[in-house]
Design an enzyme around this catalytic site. Sequence first.
Site, mmCIF file in Angstrom:
data_model
loop_
_atom_site.group_PDB
_atom_site.id
_atom_site.type_symbol
_atom_site.label_atom_id
_atom_site.label_comp_id
_atom_site.label_asym_id
_atom_site.label_seq_id
_atom_site.Cartn_x
_atom_site.Cartn_y
_atom_site.Cartn_z
ATOM 1 N N CYS A 26 0.853 -1.194 0.000
ATOM 2 C CA CYS A 26 0.000 0.000 0.000
ATOM 3 C C CYS A 26 0.888 1.243 0.000
ATOM 4 C CB CYS A 26 -0.879 -0.039 1.245
ATOM 5 S SG CYS A 26 -1.851 1.441 1.566
ATOM 6 N N HIS A 27 0.347 2.354 -0.454
ATOM 7 C CA HIS A 27 1.120 3.600 -0.438
ATOM 8 C C HIS A 27 1.545 3.976 0.993
ATOM 9 C CE1 HIS A 27 2.120 7.169 -3.063
ATOM 10 N NE2 HIS A 27 2.609 7.473 -1.881
ATOM 11 N N THR A 28 0.769 3.529 1.985
ATOM 12 C CA THR A 28 1.125 3.858 3.375
ATOM 13 C C THR A 28 2.435 3.168 3.790
ATOM 14 O OG1 THR A 28 -1.221 4.121 3.832
ATOM 15 C CG2 THR A 28 0.223 3.954 5.742
ATOM 16 N N HIS A 81 0.795 -4.269 5.826
ATOM 17 C CA HIS A 81 -0.434 -4.302 6.644
ATOM 18 C C HIS A 81 -1.625 -4.758 5.819
ATOM 19 C CE1 HIS A 81 -0.327 -0.404 4.614
ATOM 20 N NE2 HIS A 81 -1.648 -0.402 4.692
ATOM 21 N N GLU A 82 -1.362 -5.371 4.646
ATOM 22 C CA GLU A 82 -2.466 -5.739 3.743
ATOM 23 C C GLU A 82 -2.315 -7.222 3.389
ATOM 24 O OE1 GLU A 82 -4.150 -2.762 0.565
ATOM 25 O OE2 GLU A 82 -2.817 -4.130 -0.473
ATOM 26 N N CYS A 103 -12.087 -4.976 19.275
ATOM 27 C CA CYS A 103 -12.130 -5.752 20.527
ATOM 28 C C CYS A 103 -13.554 -5.932 21.015
ATOM 29 C CB CYS A 103 -11.271 -5.075 21.598
ATOM 30 S SG CYS A 103 -12.041 -3.614 22.329
ATOM 31 N N CYS A 139 -13.895 -2.011 24.225
ATOM 32 C CA CYS A 139 -13.332 -0.720 24.637
ATOM 33 C C CYS A 139 -14.404 0.370 24.459
ATOM 34 C CB CYS A 139 -12.078 -0.377 23.814
ATOM 35 S SG CYS A 139 -12.428 0.102 22.106
ATOM 36 N N CYS A 183 -15.230 0.959 20.711
ATOM 37 C CA CYS A 183 -16.063 -0.080 20.087
ATOM 38 C C CYS A 183 -17.499 -0.003 20.610
ATOM 39 C CB CYS A 183 -15.486 -1.470 20.354
ATOM 40 S SG CYS A 183 -14.035 -1.880 19.354
ATOM 41 N N CYS A 192 -11.025 1.255 17.273
ATOM 42 C CA CYS A 192 -10.814 0.520 18.531
ATOM 43 C C CYS A 192 -9.551 1.057 19.199
ATOM 44 C CB CYS A 192 -10.647 -0.960 18.193
ATOM 45 S SG CYS A 192 -10.222 -2.009 19.585
ATOM 46 N N ARG A 207 -4.106 0.487 20.697
ATOM 47 C CA ARG A 207 -3.544 1.480 19.785
ATOM 48 C C ARG A 207 -2.203 2.045 20.276
ATOM 49 N NH1 ARG A 207 -1.203 3.958 16.840
ATOM 50 N NH2 ARG A 207 -1.799 5.381 15.142
ATOM 51 N N CYS A 219 -6.630 -3.763 3.364
ATOM 52 C CA CYS A 219 -6.556 -2.290 3.418
ATOM 53 C C CYS A 219 -7.304 -1.644 2.241
ATOM 54 C CB CYS A 219 -5.109 -1.780 3.475
ATOM 55 S SG CYS A 219 -5.062 0.025 3.642
ATOM 56 N N ARG A 232 -2.000 -2.260 -7.800
ATOM 57 C CA ARG A 232 -1.546 -2.954 -6.599
ATOM 58 C C ARG A 232 -0.548 -4.022 -6.979
ATOM 59 N NH1 ARG A 232 -2.360 0.341 -2.849
ATOM 60 N NH2 ARG A 232 -3.348 -0.358 -0.916
#
Length: 375
Positions: A40-42, A62-63, A92, A95, A98, A106, A110, A169, A370
């Site tokens: 991903c670009h992130t 993360h994907e 979760c 919390c 959520c 959530c 974090r 993502c 992608r």
Amino acid sequence: MKTRAAVAFEKGKPLEIVDVDLEGPKDGEVLVEVKATGICHTDEFTLSGADPEGLFPAILGHEGAGVVVDVGPGVSSVAKGDHVIPLYTPECRSCPSCLSRKTNLCTSIRATQGQGLMPDGTSRFSIDGKPIHHYMGCSTFSNFTVLPEIAVAKVRKDAPFDKICYIGCGVTTGVGAVINTAKVEPGATAVVFGLGGIGLNVIQGLKLVGADMIIGVDLNNSKKAWGERFGMTHFVNPKEVGGDLVAHLVNMTKRGADQIGGADYTFDCTGNVEVMRTALECSHRGWGQSIIIGVAGAGQEIKTRPFQLVTGRVWKGTAFGGARGRTDVPRIVDWYMDGKIQIDPMITHTLPLADINKGFDLMHAGESIRSVVVF
Ligand code: NAD
Ligand code: AHE
Ligand code: ZN
């Protein structure tokens, strides 16, 4: 155990493919064999050094999609053999965030996630005894990774890993921004800035909900055909607009007796703060909503004249398309398997882990939508 991973040792440097030590899952954690991961670009944003939360050395990514191969004590919602998609936004369900039902953000883990650590404050990854940071709680650029059970979505077993990883993502972010964040209605007009891996999913989300006019804006003319493939009705290259881009877009969206113009919904999928301003200002007086999806580097700020907001335009942001991962991701996998949304054509390149840096090169060159690494 050992795992093969692409490690970001320093900002701005290519990833290095090395063997990394990985500790097994602790309380409430699962060990996942990652079968495929998108780029991903992130990931590029963090690798570049622009991310204020960026930490090095780290295992980015993360994907992903993969299989649970071990579970720690107390894990009850998934079991060995389950197919899962890692969630950088966990769910979760207990919390305050959520429970609020007002956000998908959530908050239960974090703080440690932002420090590149598991919820107990330690890392499972190391090389020669030196810890390597986790990334966005996922680290899918590793063949094996450890995740809290609240950060995996269990998905059906007949869905192909090399396609559904994108739901981790890009797909969810783009389609979710339309459905969950903007709540776009049939017949709406929309402008999408940046027709990459996220923007094209915004376009397919807009088509899915029945938007009438979908204007795509990109500096790269090759994105016109891409946008049209997923439902874009008009294309604008800002470099080819003589004069003010806001006025141009407002003029294109004039409808009805008053001929005021402006889109009902606009989406920034570039991460460029100037584009974010344009996106807000070309939304409709009185009700236009502009959704910020792109992430911008340290020190970057957005601005506009307050008059733009006084006259009813709304700026909103969205993370992971407002999706509650454990609840919504399995449904999005079903949409894909049922042919309601497309993924395959957007995956332009499939690479082995050894070639992961080529995936970043293709992104820089604007040649990929992608790239997916298959383990
Ligand atoms: P990408 O590189 O695939 O696509 C970006 C597109 O924007 C390209 O087509 C590029 O030509 C175009 N572009 C760049 N500058 C432009 C400009 N000034 N005007 C018009 N078009 C321009 O990136 P991506 O993977 O689609 O990610 C897009 C953004 O979304 C990134 O900032 C990424 O970090 C962010 N993102 C946010 C979330 C979230 O949850 N909020 C999730 C995923 C990605
Ligand atoms: N760390 C950055 C912010 C990065 C960011 O906003 N990430 C999005 C997901 S991008 C996925 O490709 C996100 O989920 N944000 C909410 C969160 O809690 O991080 C910074 O600017 O510090
Ligand atoms: Zn992403």
